[in-house]
Motif scaffolding. Structure first.
Motif, short mmCIF file in Angstrom:
data_model
loop_
_atom_site.label_atom_id
_atom_site.label_comp_id
_atom_site.label_asym_id
_atom_site.label_seq_id
_atom_site.Cartn_x
_atom_site.Cartn_y
_atom_site.Cartn_z
N UNK A 187 0.85 -1.18 0.00
CA UNK A 187 0.00 0.00 0.00
C UNK A 187 0.89 1.23 0.00
N UNK A 188 0.43 2.27 -0.65
CA UNK A 188 1.17 3.52 -0.59
C UNK A 188 0.81 4.23 0.72
N UNK A 189 1.75 4.98 1.25
CA UNK A 189 1.47 5.72 2.48
C UNK A 189 0.54 6.86 2.15
N UNK A 230 -12.51 4.79 0.95
CA UNK A 230 -11.42 3.95 1.44
C UNK A 230 -10.73 3.21 0.29
N UNK A 231 -10.57 3.87 -0.81
CA UNK A 231 -9.87 3.29 -1.96
C UNK A 231 -8.41 3.73 -1.88
N UNK A 232 -7.52 2.79 -2.12
CA UNK A 232 -6.10 3.06 -1.95
C UNK A 232 -5.30 2.50 -3.11
N UNK A 233 -4.16 3.13 -3.39
CA UNK A 233 -3.26 2.63 -4.42
C UNK A 233 -2.43 1.49 -3.83
N UNK A 234 -2.48 0.34 -4.49
CA UNK A 234 -1.66 -0.82 -4.14
C UNK A 234 -0.73 -1.10 -5.31
N UNK A 235 0.50 -1.46 -4.99
CA UNK A 235 1.51 -1.76 -5.99
C UNK A 235 2.00 -3.18 -5.75
N UNK A 236 2.16 -3.93 -6.84
CA UNK A 236 2.66 -5.31 -6.75
C UNK A 236 3.90 -5.46 -7.62
N UNK A 237 4.89 -6.11 -7.05
CA UNK A 237 6.09 -6.45 -7.83
C UNK A 237 5.69 -7.59 -8.78
N UNK A 238 6.13 -7.49 -10.01
CA UNK A 238 5.83 -8.57 -10.98
C UNK A 238 6.54 -9.84 -10.56
N UNK A 239 6.04 -10.95 -11.04
CA UNK A 239 6.68 -12.23 -10.76
C UNK A 239 7.90 -12.45 -11.63
N UNK A 240 8.75 -13.37 -11.21
CA UNK A 240 9.90 -13.78 -12.01
C UNK A 240 10.98 -12.73 -12.13
N UNK A 241 11.73 -12.80 -13.23
CA UNK A 241 12.88 -11.92 -13.45
C UNK A 241 12.47 -10.45 -13.50
N UNK A 242 11.32 -10.17 -14.08
CA UNK A 242 10.87 -8.77 -14.17
C UNK A 242 10.73 -8.16 -12.78
N UNK A 243 10.16 -8.91 -11.84
CA UNK A 243 10.00 -8.42 -10.48
C UNK A 243 11.32 -8.27 -9.76
N UNK A 244 12.24 -9.18 -10.02
CA UNK A 244 13.57 -9.08 -9.39
C UNK A 244 14.32 -7.85 -9.88
#
Length: 174
Positions: A75-77, A98-112
């Motif tokens: 979640x963003x602060x 109560x809507x919030x920005x959530x960020x997800x790291x991609x899976x695999x090499x892209x996320x790394x």
């Protein structure tokens, strides 16, 4: 949604490291009834010990033996006053505070490499409840229970399609 175990939740995360899986605080699954699971399109929760960490787990197939797939979100602060926004998943027009920005790291090499994707989601993951809310007369256009049921069915289908599309995008590695 099919009831899940703690082991299934931990194993489902496609964009988390082994240590992130181990640190994850799992919700109280024992308190959930079959009716609770039946009303969920995905299981989402905030981590009590890591305030900015959140998790979403769902099955991508409606088959009873489908494997769950989950993602770790950040979640963003929040800074400044809350502003009304529409959740990109449930698109509810009533619950907008109560809507919030959530960020997800991609899976695999892209996320790394640090590649992420974000979206606006209900801060408390109430989307399944929001889409099942009885449509107002303004939303339905007339007082017709059949029409209202059709609207709820469309909302549920839309929530499933949009949340799964986001999860697929997180899993995409290229």
């Amino acid at each position: 949604m099919t009831p899940l175990t703690e082991q299934q939740l931990r194993a489902s995360l496609v964009n988390a490291t082994r240590s992130e899986r181990q640190r994850m605080i799992v919700p109280d699954l024992a308190s959930m009834t079959a009716a609770d699971w039946d009303r969920l399109d995905y299981l989402g929760w905030r981590d009590r010990k890591q305030p900015l960490a959140a998790y979403v787990v769902m099955t991508l197939d409606d088959a009873p033996d489908a494997e769950p797939v989950g993602i770790l979100l950040r979640a963003t602060e929040r800074t400044g006053p809350r502003r009304a926004a529409m959740c990109a998943w449930c698109e509810d027009v009533v619950e907008t505070r109560d809507v919030q920005l959530y960020v997800a790291r991609r899976g695999g090499a892209a996320g790394r490499k640090g590649d992420t994707i974000g979206t606006l989601i209900c801060g408390d993951f109430r989307c399944s409840r929001n889409v099942r809310r009885r449509p107002t007369l303004a939303e339905a256009g007339r007082d017709d229970d059949g029409l209202r049921e059709a609207i709820v069915e469309r909302r549920v289908a839309g929530l499933r399609q949009r949340s799964r599309a986001f999860l697929d995008e997180v899993r995409r590695t290229a």
